[in-house]
Design an enzyme around this catalytic site. Structure first.
Site, short mmCIF file in Angstrom:
data_model
loop_
_atom_site.label_atom_id
_atom_site.label_comp_id
_atom_site.label_asym_id
_atom_site.label_seq_id
_atom_site.Cartn_x
_atom_site.Cartn_y
_atom_site.Cartn_z
N ASP A 157 0.91 -1.03 -0.08
CA ASP A 157 -0.15 0.04 -0.01
C ASP A 157 0.88 1.18 -0.03
O ASP A 157 1.83 1.44 0.86
CB ASP A 157 -1.08 -0.10 1.45
CG ASP A 157 -2.00 1.03 1.10
OD1 ASP A 157 -3.36 0.46 0.96
OD2 ASP A 157 -2.01 2.21 1.10
N ASN A 192 -12.88 -3.13 2.85
CA ASN A 192 -13.76 -1.99 2.77
C ASN A 192 -14.69 -1.99 1.73
O ASN A 192 -14.26 -2.62 0.46
CB ASN A 192 -13.04 -0.74 2.74
CG ASN A 192 -12.21 -0.67 4.01
OD1 ASN A 192 -12.23 -0.78 5.16
ND2 ASN A 192 -10.95 -0.16 3.78
N GLN A 204 -14.41 2.33 1.57
CA GLN A 204 -13.84 2.08 0.43
C GLN A 204 -13.54 3.34 -0.63
O GLN A 204 -14.58 3.94 -0.84
CB GLN A 204 -14.54 0.71 -0.58
CG GLN A 204 -13.79 0.24 -1.72
CD GLN A 204 -14.61 -0.65 -2.33
OE1 GLN A 204 -15.86 -0.95 -2.18
NE2 GLN A 204 -13.90 -1.32 -3.39
N VAL A 263 -10.93 2.88 -3.14
CA VAL A 263 -11.02 2.46 -4.71
C VAL A 263 -11.67 1.49 -5.20
O VAL A 263 -11.88 0.30 -4.36
CB VAL A 263 -9.56 1.99 -4.83
CG1 VAL A 263 -8.96 1.38 -6.44
CG2 VAL A 263 -8.40 3.02 -4.43
N HIS A 306 -10.37 -5.29 -3.34
CA HIS A 306 -9.15 -5.55 -2.82
C HIS A 306 -9.30 -5.95 -1.27
O HIS A 306 -10.04 -5.45 -0.52
CB HIS A 306 -8.18 -4.38 -2.87
CG HIS A 306 -8.66 -2.84 -2.36
ND1 HIS A 306 -9.71 -2.35 -3.13
CD2 HIS A 306 -8.30 -2.28 -1.45
CE1 HIS A 306 -9.92 -1.23 -2.54
NE2 HIS A 306 -9.37 -1.27 -1.34
N HIS A 344 -7.01 -5.97 2.38
CA HIS A 344 -5.93 -5.25 3.03
C HIS A 344 -5.32 -6.42 3.92
O HIS A 344 -5.80 -6.76 4.88
CB HIS A 344 -6.26 -3.96 3.73
CG HIS A 344 -6.76 -2.83 3.11
ND1 HIS A 344 -5.96 -1.81 2.85
CD2 HIS A 344 -8.19 -2.66 2.46
CE1 HIS A 344 -6.78 -0.83 2.03
NE2 HIS A 344 -8.18 -1.56 2.11
P1 DGP Z 1 -9.76 1.31 0.38
O1 DGP Z 1 -10.10 2.69 0.92
O2 DGP Z 1 -10.20 -0.32 0.81
O3 DGP Z 1 -10.22 1.67 -1.12
O4 DGP Z 1 -8.24 1.36 0.31
C1 DGP Z 1 -7.36 1.82 -0.99
C2 DGP Z 1 -6.00 1.55 -0.62
O5 DGP Z 1 -5.34 1.98 -1.79
C3 DGP Z 1 -5.57 2.62 0.32
O6 DGP Z 1 -5.10 2.21 1.54
C4 DGP Z 1 -4.41 3.48 -0.50
C5 DGP Z 1 -4.12 2.57 -1.56
N1 DGP Z 1 -3.64 3.30 -2.71
C6 DGP Z 1 -4.21 4.15 -3.26
N2 DGP Z 1 -3.48 4.47 -4.69
C7 DGP Z 1 -2.59 3.66 -4.61
C8 DGP Z 1 -1.42 3.72 -5.32
O7 DGP Z 1 -1.34 4.18 -6.32
N3 DGP Z 1 -0.55 2.73 -5.30
C9 DGP Z 1 -0.58 1.49 -4.03
N4 DGP Z 1 0.39 0.81 -3.94
N5 DGP Z 1 -1.65 1.78 -3.23
C10 DGP Z 1 -2.48 2.79 -3.54
#
Ligand code: DGP
Length: 113
Positions: free
Chosen positions: A30, A86, A93, A95, A99, A101
């Site tokens: 992350d 999430n 959530q 994104v 996914h 975590h």
């Molecule tokens: P959620 O809130 O469950 O949708 O978590 C999305 C997660 O994705 C958040 O912890 C940050 C991570 N994230 C967002 N953009 C990027 C990215 O460009 N690269 C990586 N490695 N993680 C990302």
């Protein structure tokens, strides 16, 4: 494939720190870690969230759980770790591509925020 940041990472358009890749999913670190180990298990199939999953996804969902376990072990999280999915805006959530975590390396608290 979904046009989210994870779709772009899956297509190789955006770099990421990969810790696992297979035919069904990837695991990346992350970008904004909430624990010393914070991994994201991301299916190649562009499901929006667990709410979007169906009976047909049973095998894929099982695979994601087993990959989560495998990468947690590989990261040395022998004393425990947390798995979070999430779901939707109320679930926090950000994104809209399913996914999981994997969080570890510190003592987790409950309830989560
Ligand atoms: P959620 O809130 O469950 O949708 O978590 C999305 C997660 O994705 C958040 O912890 C940050 C991570 N994230 C967002 N953009 C990027 C990215 O460009 N690269 C990586 N490695 N993680 C990302």
């Amino acid at each position: 494939m979904s046009d989210t940041i994870f779709g772009r990472i899956l297509r190789g358009e955006v770099p990421a720190d990969f810790v696992h890749q297979d035919e069904h999913c990837i695991v990346i670190r992350d970008v904004n870690p909430q624990a010393p180990v914070h991994l994201l298990v991301i299916p190649r199939k562009p499901l929006v969230s667990l709410a979007d999953a169906a009976e047909d996804d049973r095998e894929l969902l099982g695979h994601l759980l087993l990959v989560a376990k495998r990468v947690a072990e590989a990261e040395g999280l022998a004393d425990g770790w947390r798995l979070v999915a999430n779901v939707g805006p109320e679930g926090g959530q950000e994104v809209p591509h399913l996914h999981l975590h994997v969080l570890g390396g510190r003592r987790m608290t409950w309830p989560p925020g």
